[in-house]
Write a protein that holds these residues in place. Sequence first.
Motif, PDB file in Angstrom:
ATOM      1  N   PHE A 177       0.678  -1.246   0.232  1.00  0.00           N
ATOM      2  CA  PHE A 177      -0.171  -0.139   0.042  1.00  0.00           C
ATOM      3  C   PHE A 177       0.904   1.141   0.195  1.00  0.00           C
ATOM      4  O   PHE A 177       1.837   1.266   0.513  1.00  0.00           O
TER       5      PHE A 177
ATOM      6  N   GLU B 121       0.412   5.468   0.541  1.00  0.00           N
ATOM      7  CA  GLU B 121       0.091   6.942   0.903  1.00  0.00           C
ATOM      8  C   GLU B 121       1.086   7.633   0.499  1.00  0.00           C
ATOM      9  O   GLU B 121       2.407   7.864   0.782  1.00  0.00           O
TER      10      GLU B 121
ATOM     11  N   HIS C 122      -0.079  -2.328   5.883  1.00  0.00           N
ATOM     12  CA  HIS C 122      -1.920  -2.470   5.842  1.00  0.00           C
ATOM     13  C   HIS C 122      -2.524  -0.607   4.942  1.00  0.00           C
ATOM     14  O   HIS C 122      -1.284   0.263   4.897  1.00  0.00           O
ATOM     15  N   THR C 123      -3.226  -0.640   5.037  1.00  0.00           N
ATOM     16  CA  THR C 123      -3.935   0.401   4.799  1.00  0.00           C
ATOM     17  C   THR C 123      -4.157   1.680   5.268  1.00  0.00           C
ATOM     18  O   THR C 123      -4.718   2.486   5.645  1.00  0.00           O
TER      19      THR C 123
END
Length: 140
Positions: free
Chosen positions: A70, A72, A97-98
């Motif tokens: 993931f 960001e 993880h998100t």
Amino acid sequence: MHFKKHPDFDLSDASDWIELNDSAEPLGENAKPFADLIQVYRDHRQYIEQRVLARIKCHLDAETLASKPFVERNTILFAPLGDHGFQLYFQFYFLEHTDHAPADNDYWWAIIYCAYVFDELLGPDRKRHWNVAHLGWNVE
């Protein structure tokens, strides 16, 4: 997300970086003089971001990419290069993880230049040269 300090450039007295959000909100007073340049960035945002991410991923091994799938992105910083171009500062966090990136997470940063964005020599397709000029990894 809170913007982390850039390891090389934050000691500068210059105050020419402008935060840009992803929405089409009206520009703040400090950004209005650069509205045409900012619109060029917004028109090409997805391509520019993909180019920066691809450049960063060239420096990551397959194990890291598999364990942190993931990504960001922090708020974009924009700085004009006169009235003809701009530079952009990116921060990317690679996460397992998100969840949002923790405050002590390491991150990759990049500065990309785009000069002469209104030059007619670029032709009808308006092909530009987006140059990732600075690239780094910062570990807190």
